[in-house]
Motif scaffolding. Structure first.
Motif, PDB file in Angstrom:
ATOM      1  N   GLU D  49       4.070  -8.495 -17.343  1.00  0.00           N
ATOM      2  CA  GLU D  49       4.544  -7.845 -16.124  1.00  0.00           C
ATOM      3  C   GLU D  49       5.888  -8.403 -15.670  1.00  0.00           C
ATOM      4  OE1 GLU D  49       3.359  -5.174 -14.841  1.00  0.00           O
ATOM      5  OE2 GLU D  49       1.726  -5.133 -16.284  1.00  0.00           O
ATOM      6  N   SER D  50       6.391  -9.349 -16.403  1.00  0.00           N
ATOM      7  CA  SER D  50       7.705  -9.883 -16.054  1.00  0.00           C
ATOM      8  C   SER D  50       8.527  -9.968 -17.328  1.00  0.00           C
ATOM      9  CB  SER D  50       7.532 -11.259 -15.410  1.00  0.00           C
ATOM     10  OG  SER D  50       8.763 -11.920 -15.365  1.00  0.00           O
ATOM     11  N   LEU D  51       9.034  -8.804 -17.725  1.00  0.00           N
ATOM     12  CA  LEU D  51       9.790  -8.761 -18.978  1.00  0.00           C
ATOM     13  C   LEU D  51      11.271  -8.851 -18.648  1.00  0.00           C
ATOM     14  CD1 LEU D  51       7.852  -5.899 -20.760  1.00  0.00           C
ATOM     15  CD2 LEU D  51       7.753  -8.323 -21.299  1.00  0.00           C
ATOM     16  N   TRP D  52      11.856  -9.932 -19.062  1.00  0.00           N
ATOM     17  CA  TRP D  52      13.286 -10.088 -18.821  1.00  0.00           C
ATOM     18  C   TRP D  52      13.998  -9.832 -20.122  1.00  0.00           C
ATOM     19  CZ3 TRP D  52      13.926 -15.023 -15.301  1.00  0.00           C
ATOM     20  CH2 TRP D  52      13.308 -14.754 -14.057  1.00  0.00           C
ATOM     21  N   LEU D  53      14.817  -8.814 -20.109  1.00  0.00           N
ATOM     22  CA  LEU D  53      15.416  -8.495 -21.395  1.00  0.00           C
ATOM     23  C   LEU D  53      16.837  -9.011 -21.481  1.00  0.00           C
ATOM     24  CD1 LEU D  53      17.277  -5.588 -21.302  1.00  0.00           C
ATOM     25  CD2 LEU D  53      15.020  -4.745 -20.814  1.00  0.00           C
ATOM     26  N   LEU D  54      17.160  -9.397 -22.672  1.00  0.00           N
ATOM     27  CA  LEU D  54      18.457 -10.012 -22.905  1.00  0.00           C
ATOM     28  C   LEU D  54      19.543  -8.945 -22.844  1.00  0.00           C
ATOM     29  CD1 LEU D  54      20.155 -12.424 -23.705  1.00  0.00           C
ATOM     30  CD2 LEU D  54      19.681 -11.897 -26.078  1.00  0.00           C
ATOM     31  N   GLY D  55      20.555  -9.207 -22.040  1.00  0.00           N
ATOM     32  CA  GLY D  55      21.634  -8.238 -21.897  1.00  0.00           C
ATOM     33  C   GLY D  55      22.611  -8.299 -23.051  1.00  0.00           C
ATOM     34  N   PHE D  56      22.147  -7.924 -24.205  1.00  0.00           N
ATOM     35  CA  PHE D  56      23.005  -7.959 -25.382  1.00  0.00           C
ATOM     36  C   PHE D  56      22.918  -6.584 -26.028  1.00  0.00           C
ATOM     37  CE2 PHE D  56      23.720 -10.321 -29.689  1.00  0.00           C
ATOM     38  CZ  PHE D  56      24.907  -9.649 -29.845  1.00  0.00           C
ATOM     39  N   GLY D  57      23.950  -5.784 -25.809  1.00  0.00           N
ATOM     40  CA  GLY D  57      23.943  -4.451 -26.395  1.00  0.00           C
ATOM     41  C   GLY D  57      24.402  -4.535 -27.833  1.00  0.00           C
ATOM     42  N   THR D  58      23.455  -4.604 -28.742  1.00  0.00           N
ATOM     43  CA  THR D  58      23.837  -4.849 -30.128  1.00  0.00           C
ATOM     44  C   THR D  58      24.343  -3.594 -30.810  1.00  0.00           C
ATOM     45  OG1 THR D  58      21.646  -4.380 -30.952  1.00  0.00           O
ATOM     46  CG2 THR D  58      22.098  -6.637 -30.306  1.00  0.00           C
ATOM     47  N   ARG D  72      17.842   6.060 -11.742  1.00  0.00           N
ATOM     48  CA  ARG D  72      17.011   7.190 -12.124  1.00  0.00           C
ATOM     49  C   ARG D  72      15.713   6.755 -12.806  1.00  0.00           C
ATOM     50  NH1 ARG D  72      18.349  12.638 -15.433  1.00  0.00           N
ATOM     51  NH2 ARG D  72      17.278  14.012 -14.007  1.00  0.00           N
ATOM     52  N   PHE D  73      15.819   5.790 -13.675  1.00  0.00           N
ATOM     53  CA  PHE D  73      14.606   5.378 -14.386  1.00  0.00           C
ATOM     54  C   PHE D  73      14.086   4.029 -13.899  1.00  0.00           C
ATOM     55  CE2 PHE D  73      16.792   8.372 -17.113  1.00  0.00           C
ATOM     56  CZ  PHE D  73      15.789   9.294 -17.293  1.00  0.00           C
ATOM     57  N   ASP D  74      14.931   3.268 -13.255  1.00  0.00           N
ATOM     58  CA  ASP D  74      14.545   2.093 -12.499  1.00  0.00           C
ATOM     59  C   ASP D  74      13.469   1.243 -13.159  1.00  0.00           C
ATOM     60  OD1 ASP D  74      14.458   0.278 -10.493  1.00  0.00           O
ATOM     61  OD2 ASP D  74      13.070   1.438  -9.254  1.00  0.00           O
ATOM     62  N   MET D  75      13.861   0.526 -14.167  1.00  0.00           N
ATOM     63  CA  MET D  75      12.851  -0.255 -14.880  1.00  0.00           C
ATOM     64  C   MET D  75      12.356  -1.450 -14.078  1.00  0.00           C
ATOM     65  SD  MET D  75      15.238  -2.115 -17.648  1.00  0.00           S
ATOM     66  CE  MET D  75      16.454  -3.324 -17.204  1.00  0.00           C
ATOM     67  N   TYR D  76      13.067  -1.791 -12.994  1.00  0.00           N
ATOM     68  CA  TYR D  76      12.633  -2.951 -12.198  1.00  0.00           C
ATOM     69  C   TYR D  76      11.217  -2.755 -11.675  1.00  0.00           C
ATOM     70  CZ  TYR D  76      17.549  -4.291 -12.138  1.00  0.00           C
ATOM     71  OH  TYR D  76      18.808  -4.665 -12.493  1.00  0.00           O
ATOM     72  N   ARG D  77      10.899  -1.501 -11.389  1.00  0.00           N
ATOM     73  CA  ARG D  77       9.571  -1.291 -10.805  1.00  0.00           C
ATOM     74  C   ARG D  77       8.472  -1.593 -11.804  1.00  0.00           C
ATOM     75  NH1 ARG D  77       9.240   5.281 -11.263  1.00  0.00           N
ATOM     76  NH2 ARG D  77      11.000   5.387 -12.694  1.00  0.00           N
ATOM     77  N   TYR D  78       8.813  -1.684 -13.086  1.00  0.00           N
ATOM     78  CA  TYR D  78       7.805  -2.066 -14.079  1.00  0.00           C
ATOM     79  C   TYR D  78       7.892  -3.555 -14.410  1.00  0.00           C
ATOM     80  CZ  TYR D  78       7.833   2.960 -14.646  1.00  0.00           C
ATOM     81  OH  TYR D  78       7.780   4.305 -14.406  1.00  0.00           O
ATOM     82  N   GLY D  79       8.642  -4.273 -13.590  1.00  0.00           N
ATOM     83  CA  GLY D  79       8.756  -5.711 -13.835  1.00  0.00           C
ATOM     84  C   GLY D  79       9.734  -6.047 -14.944  1.00  0.00           C
ATOM     85  N   ILE D  80      10.589  -5.082 -15.291  1.00  0.00           N
ATOM     86  CA  ILE D  80      11.557  -5.325 -16.355  1.00  0.00           C
ATOM     87  C   ILE D  80      12.928  -5.496 -15.716  1.00  0.00           C
ATOM     88  CG2 ILE D  80      12.490  -4.440 -18.510  1.00  0.00           C
ATOM     89  CD1 ILE D  80      10.102  -2.398 -18.371  1.00  0.00           C
ATOM     90  N   GLN D  81      13.615  -6.538 -16.062  1.00  0.00           N
ATOM     91  CA  GLN D  81      14.977  -6.657 -15.566  1.00  0.00           C
ATOM     92  C   GLN D  81      15.865  -7.355 -16.582  1.00  0.00           C
ATOM     93  OE1 GLN D  81      15.619  -9.692 -12.503  1.00  0.00           O
ATOM     94  NE2 GLN D  81      13.421  -9.567 -12.143  1.00  0.00           N
ATOM     95  N   PRO D  82      17.155  -7.048 -16.535  1.00  0.00           N
ATOM     96  CA  PRO D  82      18.052  -7.654 -17.513  1.00  0.00           C
ATOM     97  C   PRO D  82      18.376  -9.086 -17.133  1.00  0.00           C
ATOM     98  CG  PRO D  82      19.280  -6.239 -16.037  1.00  0.00           C
ATOM     99  CD  PRO D  82      17.855  -6.151 -15.614  1.00  0.00           C
ATOM    100  N   ARG D  83      18.627  -9.892 -18.111  1.00  0.00           N
ATOM    101  CA  ARG D  83      19.022 -11.271 -17.891  1.00  0.00           C
ATOM    102  C   ARG D  83      20.235 -11.528 -18.757  1.00  0.00           C
ATOM    103  NH1 ARG D  83      17.391 -13.253 -13.272  1.00  0.00           N
ATOM    104  NH2 ARG D  83      17.635 -15.463 -13.659  1.00  0.00           N
ATOM    105  N   PRO D  84      21.222 -12.199 -18.220  1.00  0.00           N
ATOM    106  CA  PRO D  84      22.434 -12.374 -19.018  1.00  0.00           C
ATOM    107  C   PRO D  84      22.350 -13.499 -20.044  1.00  0.00           C
ATOM    108  CG  PRO D  84      22.788 -13.081 -16.757  1.00  0.00           C
ATOM    109  CD  PRO D  84      21.377 -12.676 -16.844  1.00  0.00           C
ATOM    110  N   THR D  85      21.379 -14.350 -19.947  1.00  0.00           N
ATOM    111  CA  THR D  85      21.365 -15.449 -20.897  1.00  0.00           C
ATOM    112  C   THR D  85      20.089 -15.466 -21.718  1.00  0.00           C
ATOM    113  OG1 THR D  85      20.918 -17.826 -20.921  1.00  0.00           O
ATOM    114  CG2 THR D  85      20.978 -16.791 -18.801  1.00  0.00           C
ATOM    115  N   PRO D  86      20.210 -15.731 -22.996  1.00  0.00           N
ATOM    116  CA  PRO D  86      19.022 -15.706 -23.842  1.00  0.00           C
ATOM    117  C   PRO D  86      17.980 -16.732 -23.417  1.00  0.00           C
ATOM    118  CG  PRO D  86      20.931 -16.502 -25.063  1.00  0.00           C
ATOM    119  CD  PRO D  86      21.425 -15.990 -23.761  1.00  0.00           C
ATOM    120  N   ARG D  87      18.443 -17.819 -22.823  1.00  0.00           N
ATOM    121  CA  ARG D  87      17.500 -18.869 -22.440  1.00  0.00           C
ATOM    122  C   ARG D  87      16.418 -18.357 -21.515  1.00  0.00           C
ATOM    123  NH1 ARG D  87      18.160 -22.266 -26.234  1.00  0.00           N
ATOM    124  NH2 ARG D  87      20.015 -23.539 -26.189  1.00  0.00           N
TER     125      ARG D  87
END
Lengths: 304, 177, 598, 209, 387
Positions: D49-58, D72-87
């Protein structure tokens, strides 16, 4: 009836627990309000809890020497320390904390202590982004401390004491007695400084994702990150309570505390959603400009 | 327009002026004079804008044909200047001093075709590739598919049938000889 | 910067009081647009497995794989496209190009799995949730990457045609041929349907490339009668053509003719391979029809000395005597035969087997014998009065026309039958100025004749009487034997057994009659096996020599082995089958002569 | 996944110049035993429920992450948010094709992430090379180089498909199936051998891990 | 009033800083970095907070399109080309198709001309909407991105309806377009335009009348006018410097000569001016779309028949076709040798010069925090650099 020292420690833990949860819910609900402005629904209010559990439940973590670990610890200590010496609810035994044992200077020391500790720890991370973030953070902190300090001096001078309880006590008896009413300039200077202190736009360059991600915590992860997230809630709570006490007449019950702190925090979001962020040099110039003058003016008013 | 063709022919021995369409033409010059021609076109003839540079591998005649696409924005017309260089030893004068982005194209051509531009900044640095060990990959004799098959693992299990041979197998196997 | 720059930004908060942009349940609420290019669907019954989708796919995403429960058959390879979603880019070029129009796309777009190996499937064969989706990408009306219309063949007008024996079909020009060849997708479905299994995509490619010598070489690999087949072949290939599954099939026959027409006979030798060194073996071939001469060609290419015995005074068999000039002009046929003769094949004309020479003699004089005598005996009407003098035999009529004899058909002619011979006879009669009725016991669509032939016969003025069961032929009153009454019973088509074709049942009382100067019976021919003696050891069953897969009938002691083929043996009874039989027998004979087994 | 077998590799950083070895860790990652029972289920719930995805557009796939993370699709409401650092990230979205140069960064970023970590692979290109099947510079199967939890078909998969993919990932994590980290540690030598087969210039302009 | 400009470093030879002196900090921005557009990286050398040197590193998205195109049939390249620039694929489709049509001598029907123009203008709008979110985001104003990306999504909905694809439309096929407009489509286009325009008004108010945005963007990344020719700068970057060049006007391709519009030209040539100019072009795109909806023929064929795509050969020749995309001059150079596959295709993307040569020059002397904003203000897409 004065509780024993053991009892007071127990009360302090309860108080800390309450403020932690409140801080987390505050962050959660502000995220939802921001989301509303952005035209979306936003994350659940309890999302910060899950994030903390998740971070703490990471299976491995990586360290960069002892100081690296101490960073979050110092920061947490700063947050807890700040809170512990402020009365959360004026006149409440439970939420009095140890406010009678320390004064405003100690609280301000704790506020800086946490940030400095963090800076030291983050600097150990070895990542240039951290280093740049730290330098930006410290520079910006130095700048917003000027109006903040001036404002605190004004308050202290006005009420003739550094004891927070005494300051709150002096503001009792209705709105007209609040610092907001008696010395609005001090409040303005303090609120502007608060924008910088809480790292919302336009003063968020320290942890800006675009302008070098994400500043000091770049290397922090796992349970260390969990600790930082917890601290963020406590620290926010502590600062809000401090502001409430200094400028907004404190709170005599938990409901008043919640309403007042919420509104103070909301100022951040209100401004933050409207503006981009300033560069460090710009924000320094900004803090040392008008807010500082306002701060000086407030001191003058207080002294006169 | 033929004014320019004549001028170029007279000054630089340019040949083969060809109007591709009403606002685009091509012309051919000797590679050795390319820098002079480009300088002339930029400064005297109004072709101030370098759209792009590239090369074509004409392996059949052992030459790389360089194409420099210029544009005269005021007259709203374009010109493609061609120059052949020996495929075995491709070296061309750099024009990085004439246009500020030319060095990137030259670096690209160095990496993709193996054409050298002595003096061009960072011309020997890797451009888009990293750790590339194969030959310059835009050369016609470099087989991309063969390289890919040899280097990158594919998901197994693909098999296809040619309809004609499948039908022969099923319907008239006796004709297989 | 003015005060507005500090105030205006707070206008963001306006949004907080409006409805969010957020879609509540995106996955459920947002199906793909009606045109969305989602996952593939395939109408597996309409699909013919031609693999054009595979050819156009630049991602190499499509494989043709055998589909469960589908066997290869004429015009269907039995293969179906399998799509690899580890490759696909959803460009839908496969849908745009699909000759049968069976491929389409649904508007579904969610397919998630842990296992990367599952993203391959055969649409229409392996069931998927989106099968039968009404929405999704279909190629737009009027938009198709392939041309469904055949390049029209220049032909004589019907009025002009019926007035002479000029060749009807004029042949493609270079531009027309190349345009038509461009319609082919080289799937090769046609190859299996061609009795001779000609390399059709190969020679069509030669047309596209303008390489006539290569085209001719490919033609002669399997068929030494390109001029004739390019005109009168029954072109089963075109029925199998994948382009025909969604439009006009490629004019394979005309393209074959185009190649042969482009090369002069004198240039053939340059284009075609040389024969092998003389082997010293001799082969006798009975019948100089397409089958016999085909065997002769391939045997002589192997270096064998070939002698062909032909009863008629000219070679060509049914191609010459059974097909009118306006369809197959004699110079074209002579070109084919001329090339075969130029290779050293000797044709003894006017020599009839069983009469002038015995089979047993051939078996002793030659190292192998190939029988390709065809079906010279016409079937009778088998109704009372079939011996009436005005009842003529269709094949004989055509043969007389070929020989240039007076036909004497009269002004009103009935042609009984629905095959190509019937049509040819009818159209020949038309060209002799007669009014022609064609009577056939079933419906037009049941006619074994080529649809084109029927259409043209009708266009030239023949009247078609369907569902006419012959009852009797009678002398016409007051005609003195110069005319006859043909009496038939009208029929209705009855589906007797499900899955079989319906049979005509006479309608009681619906008896009709017509008065004709000639009645041409063209209801089929049979073999003449009288030359085969018991001692030759050629097994005969149901009036046919029994042969193995190489056409060998016997290798009994007492002479050379005997092979047989063509109409005499096979069911299909057309020139191309005879040619294929001849080729096959040539291979068999060659193997036998060289002791390569067989 | 049974196809993978361990190929013994002598040293993880073989091929690096000695002065650069210090920049890289040569300790192989190790496996971590999951906790047991309800506790692990609780943790897995939190992880999912807390998926932090790496902000790396490969690759191209990054283009559909934008709508996903906006209103429009607002992934935050699913507990997903971008994170700038892989750590700090737990989900790595491989946006389609990976060139060799990017693959190196993918591998590195993946290794920098703290476990448990999950990989979502988008589109044809990650499954079997996609439209770049014959390119000299793109790999065909990402699962040769890092473990993948969920594949989403499409080119590009729409935001809705991505959301469905995230739901599937959540389901997998909750069922205790998101053990890519251990998978990677277990087959470390195999993965490294594959990586080094295509990445010839093994040095990377980065800091540490 | 002219604004204070960022100091332009003289075009002297690039002085490589002495990295061993300990005065400088070397760091990489990207490829894994939210402050970078797409997948590329900058190697920055900073002295204090100021960048003194920069190298752009590209190639992370290199797929070898130009090589792959030489391996594929002309028609097979049609789905491939749009992948070259992900946020703005239609320009690839158009340039490729137009180049082939020119070489093969094909004239496309009138309706196709208009539908192509519509698709290109909608693409410009969508791409700008994405960009404006990035520009605001690079200065930390996430709210704008939250709005504008959704607006872009509304435009993508239109694309989905028209073409069947959201991102890769694969609509402009050699010979015309792939389908007619669906029933009621134009009505929905106008509705969406109204929604987008209203939101743009909000963005204009919030983003462009914003003290902080002005403080950040004004004076940042000043491009002197004489750089335009020297670096081959095109599009809004050139127009903001006062150079009125717009291929839609100058080359007059497709239906543009029949549309009423004027290139928007700026004077200040800094990040703010460029942003402002692009906002103006968004309004212009909306206006053009309305004109197109009004003027496009309702009937008629939308595609010219081509030969069988499996064997389509194009007569030997070469051509260069360019179009004005959101970033500037986008072009395809196609060389045919008469076979069924192109001999050489070279793609000219405006970012090639903007993101490499210009960026490297401009970024010197800039605060590290401004690098992302500067980069976005040049509006670059790395895939068109490395193809």
């Amino acid at each position: 009836m004065e509780p024993t020292i053991i009892g007071r420690i127990g009360y302090a833990f309860v108080s800390l627990f309450v403020i932690t949860n409140y801080g987390l819910l505050l962050i959660g609900s502000m995220a939802r309000i921001s989301a509303k402005v952005q035209g979306r629904v936003g994350q659940p209010v309890w999302q910060p809890y899950i994030d903390i559990v998740k971070s703490s439940a990471k299976r491995n973590s990586i360290g960069h020497g002892a100081m690296f670990y101490l960073g979050p610890v110092f920061r947490l200590a700063g947050g807890v320390g700040t809170y512990m010496f402020i009365p959360a609810v004026f006149g409440s035994v439970l939420f009095r904390n140890f406010s009678d044992s320390g004064d405003l200077l100690l609280v301000m020391y704790f506020i800086f202590f946490g940030q400095l500790g963090m800076a030291l720890g983050a600097g150990e991370g070895g990542h240039p982004y951290s280093a740049i973030g730290v330098s930006r953070g410290l520079a910006q902190m130095t700048a917003f401390e000027v109006p903040f300090a001036l404002s605190v001096i004004a308050v202290a001078a006005q009420y003739g004491t550094l004891d927070i309880n005494a300051i709150v006590a002096a503001q009792q008896g209705g709105f007209a007695h609040w610092t907001l009413a008696t010395n609005p300039l001090a409040v303005i200077a303090a609120i502007v400084a608060f924008l910088g202190m809480s790292g919302h736009n336009p003063f968020s360059v320290v942890i800006a994702p675009q302008e070098i991600p994400i500043g000091p915590p770049t290397e922090y992860q796992s349970n260390l990150l969990g600790m930082l997230q917890t601290n963020r809630a406590i620290f926010n709570g502590a600062k809000l309570v401090l502001y409430m006490n200094l400028y907004f007449g404190g709170a005599t019950n938990i409901v008043a505390m919640v309403i007042k702190t919420f509104l103070i925090y909301f100022v951040n979001v209100f401004v933050g959603q409207a503006f981009p962020r300033l560069r460090t040099d710009q924000s320094i110039r900004f803090f040392l400009g008008a807010p500082t003058l306002v701060g000086i003016a407030s001191v003058i008013i207080a002294v006169i | 327009m033929n004014e320019l063709a004549k001028e170029l022919a007279g000054r630089y021995g340019a040949r083969g002026w060809h109007d591709i369409r009403k606002d685009l033409a091509s012309v051919e010059v000797d590679a050795i004079r390319i820098r002079d021609v480009m300088a002339y076109l930029r400064d005297e003839a109004g072709y101030g804008h370098l759209s792009f540079m590239t090369a074509i591998d004409n392996i059949e005649r052992g030459a790389f044909t360089l194409s420099y696409a210029l544009r005269d924005h005021d007259a709203r017309r374009g010109l493609i200047v061609h120059a052949d260089v020996d495929r075995a030893e491709p070296t061309v004068d750099s024009i990085h001093l004439l246009w500020g982005q030319a060095w990137t194209y030259q670096r690209e051509m160095r990496e993709w075709f193996g054409i050298d531009f002595p003096g061009s900044p960072r011309v020997d640095e890797e451009f888009v590739l990293e750790g590339w060990e194969g030959p310059p990959m835009m050369r016609r004799d470099f087989d991309s598919l063969a390289y890919s098959d040899a280097t990158y693992a594919e998901r197994p299990g693909r098999v296809t049938h040619d309809p004609a041979s499948h039908m022969r197998e099923k319907l008239y196997p006796e004709a297989a000889q | 910067m003015d005060i507005k720059d500090f105030i205006a930004p707070f206008a963001v908060w306006k949004r907080a009081f409006e409805k969010p942009f957020t879609v509540k349940k995106p996955i459920d609420e947002r199906p793909g647009a009606p045109r969305y290019r989602g996952f593939h669907m395939n109408d597996a019954d309409a699909c013919v497995g031609c693999g054009t989708c595979e050819a156009i796919c630049m991602n190499n995403a499509i494989d043709l794989v055998p589909a469960a429960g589908r066997e290869a058959k004429d015009g269907d390879s039995g293969l179906r496209p399998r799509i690899d979603y580890g490759r696909c880019c959803w460009c839908a070029l496969c849908v745009d190009i699909c000759p049968s129009g069976s491929l389409s796309m649904s508007n579904e777009y969610v397919w998630i799995d842990r296992d990367p190996d599952v993203f391959r499937y055969v649409p229409g064969v392996e069931a998927k949730p989106w099968d039968g989706s009404a929405l999704g990408y279909r190629r737009a009306e009027g938009y198709r990457l392939l041309d469904e219309d055949r390049v029209p063949m220049p032909e004589l007008g019907h009025a002009e045609a019926v007035a002479s024996f000029l060749e009807l079909v004029r042949g493609y020009s270079r531009a027309q041929a190349e345009k038509e060849a461009d319609r082919c997708v080289s799937c090769g479905l046609c190859i299996a349907s061609c009795p001779a299994h000609m390399d059709i995509p190969g020679y069509i490619k030669a047309v596209r490339d303008g390489d006539m010598d290569e085209g001719l070489r490919l033609l002669y690999e399997t068929n030494p009668f390109p001029e004739a087949c390019g005109r009168v072949c029954t072109h089963r290939c075109e029925e199998a053509c994948s382009i025909g599954s969604g439009g006009d099939p490629v004019a394979i026959r005309w393209l074959k003719r185009y190649i042969a027409d482009q090369v002069e006979l004198s240039d053939y030798a340059k284009a075609l391979p040389r024969g092998a060194a003389p082997s010293g073996k001799k082969v006798a071939i009975v019948g100089a029809g397409p089958g016999g001469l085909s065997a002769a060609y391939y045997l002589s290419m192997q270096g064998h000395a070939v002698t062909v015995f032909e009863a008629e005074e000219a070679a060509g068999g049914m191609l010459r005597y059974g097909i009118p000039e306006y369809r197959l002009p004699y110079p074209a046929l002579d070109k084919d035969i001329g090339y075969i003769e130029s290779l050293g094949v000797s044709i003894s004309r006017g020599v009839s087997i069983g009469k002038d020479i015995e089979l047993s003699k051939l078996r002793t004089d030659f190292d192998a014998v190939y029988l390709s005598t065809g079906l010279p005996v016409a079937y009778g009407l088998e109704v009372p009065g079939e011996d009436h003098p005005r009842v003529l035999d269709g094949v004989a009529v055509l043969a007389r026309a070929t020989r240039g004899e007076e036909l004497g058909l009269g002004g009103r002619v009935a042609v009984i039958g629905g095959g190509n011979v019937a049509m040819d006879a009818a159209r020949t009669a038309l060209r002799h100025g007669a009014t022609v009725d064609i009577l056939y016991r079933r419906r037009e669509e049941d006619m074994p004749a080529d649809a084109d032939e029927v259409r043209e016969a009708k266009a030239e003025g023949a009247r078609l009487v369907e569902k006419a069961i012959p009852l009797e032929v009678r002398d016409a009153p007051d005609a003195a034997g110069e005319a006859a009454l043909f009496i038939w019973n009208e029929a209705t088509m009855v589906q007797k057994e499900p899955g079989k074709r319906p049979v005509p049942e006479p309608i009681p009382g619906a008896v009709r009659e017509g008065r004709y100067d000639s009645i041409i019976a063209a209801i089929g021919q049979g073999p003449d096996l009288s030359f085969i003696a018991e001692s030759d050891g050629v097994p005969v069953k149901r009036f046919r020599p029994v042969v193995d897969s190489f056409g060998m009938a016997t290798r009994a002691a007492g002479g050379a082995p005997v092979f047989a083929g063509g109409d005499l043996v096979n069911d299909r009874k057309d020139a191309i089958s005879a040619i294929a039989d001849g080729h096959r027998a040539a291979i068999g004979i060659d193997r036998l002569l060289y002791g390569k087994g067989a | 996944m049974s196809e993978k077998k361990t190929i013994p590799a002598p040293l993880a950083n073989e091929g690096l110049p000695p002065e650069e070895r210090g920049l890289f860790c040569d300790a192989a990652p190790r496996e971590y035993e999951p906790a047991r029972g309800a506790w692990e289920r609780f943790l897995n719930w939190a992880r999912s429920e807390s998926l932090w995805l790496l902000g790396f557009g490969t690759g191209c796939g990054a283009i559909e992450l934008r709508p996903l993370m906006t209103s429009r699709f607002d992934m935050y409401r699913y507990g997903i948010q971008p994170r700038p650092t892989p750590r700090q990230s737990s989900v790595f979205v491989i946006g389609g094709y990976a060139s060799v140069k990017t693959l190196k960064r993918i591998v590195r970023s993946y290794e920098q992430m703290m476990g448990p970590k999950f990989v979502l692979a988008l589109g044809s290109c990650t499954i079997n090379g996609g439209m770049y099947w014959d390119s000299y510079n793109t790999i065909k199967r990402i699962d040769q180089y890092i473990p993948v939890d969920v594949y989403i078909a499409g080119c590009m998969p729409r935001p809705e498909a991505l959301l469905a993919g995230f739901q599937e990932l959540k389901r997998i994590i909750k069922s205790g199936g998101g053990e890519g980290q251990n998978e990677y540690a277990r087959n470390f030598d195999w993965y490294k051998a594959n990586q080094k087969k295509v990445i010839k210039d093994w040095n990377m302009p980065d800091y540490n891990w | 009033m002219r604004r204070e400009k960022q100091r332009v470093i003289p075009p002297a030879e690039r002085a490589t800083p002495d990295l061993d002196s300990g005065k400088y900090l070397v760091m990489w921005q990207g490829p894994q970095h939210p402050g970078i557009t797409g997948n590329m990286s900058l190697r920055l050398v900073a002295e204090g907070d100021t960048v003194v040197d920069c190298e752009t590193h590209v190639g992370y998205l290199h797929r070898g399109f130009e090589k792959l195109m030489e391996r594929r049939l002309y028609m097979q390249n049609f789905p491939l080309v749009c992948r070259i620039a992900v946020p703005e694929p239609d320009f690839n489709e158009y340039c490729y198709a137009a180049a082939l049509e020119e070489l093969a001598g094909i004239v496309i029907p009138e309706k196709a001309v208009w539908l192509r123009t519509l698709s290109l203008e909608m693409m410009r709008l969508a791409s700008f909407l994405m960009w404006i979110g990035g520009q605001a985001g690079a200065f930390g104003h996430g709210t704008i991105a939250q709005w504008s990306v959704t607006m872009r999504d509304y435009v993508l909905d239109l694309f989905e309806e028209l073409t069947g694809g959201r991102i890769y439309h694969m609509y402009i096929i050699p010979g015309g377009v792939r389908g007619d407009v669906p029933a009621g489509f134009y009505k929905r286009v106008l509705e969406t335009m109204a929604v987008v325009e209203k939101n743009l008004d909000d963005i204009e108010l919030v983003m462009f009348h914003n003290a902080v945005f002005k403080m950040r963007a004004e004076g940042l990344g000043y491009i002197p006018r004489d750089w335009v020719d020297h670096y081959g700068i095109t599009g809004p970057n050139a127009r903001a410097a006062g150079v009125a060049r717009d291929l839609r006007k100058d080359s007059g391709y497709l239906a543009y000569p029949r549309l009423d519009f004027q290139p928007i030209v700026g004077t200040e040539s800094d990040a703010y001016e460029r942003a402002r100019l692009r906002l103006g072009e968004m309004y212009q795109a909306i206006d053009l779309i309305r004109q197109i909806v009004d003027m496009a023929p309702k009937d008629g064929p939308f595609r010219e028949r081509l030969p069988n795509p499996l064997y389509w050969r194009i007569p030997a020749g070469e051509t260069y076709v360019s179009a004005e995309c959101t970033r500037g001059e986008y072009g395809f150079y196609v060389v045919s040798d008469g076979s069924d596959k192109p001999r050489r295709v070279a793609v000219r993307g405006p970012s090639y010069t903007h993101a490499v040569s210009v960026m490297e020059r401009l970024v010197r002397g800039v605060n590290i925090a401004d690098v992302a904003g500067l980069m976005v203000s040049l509006h670059t897409y790395p895939p068109e650099i490395e193809r």
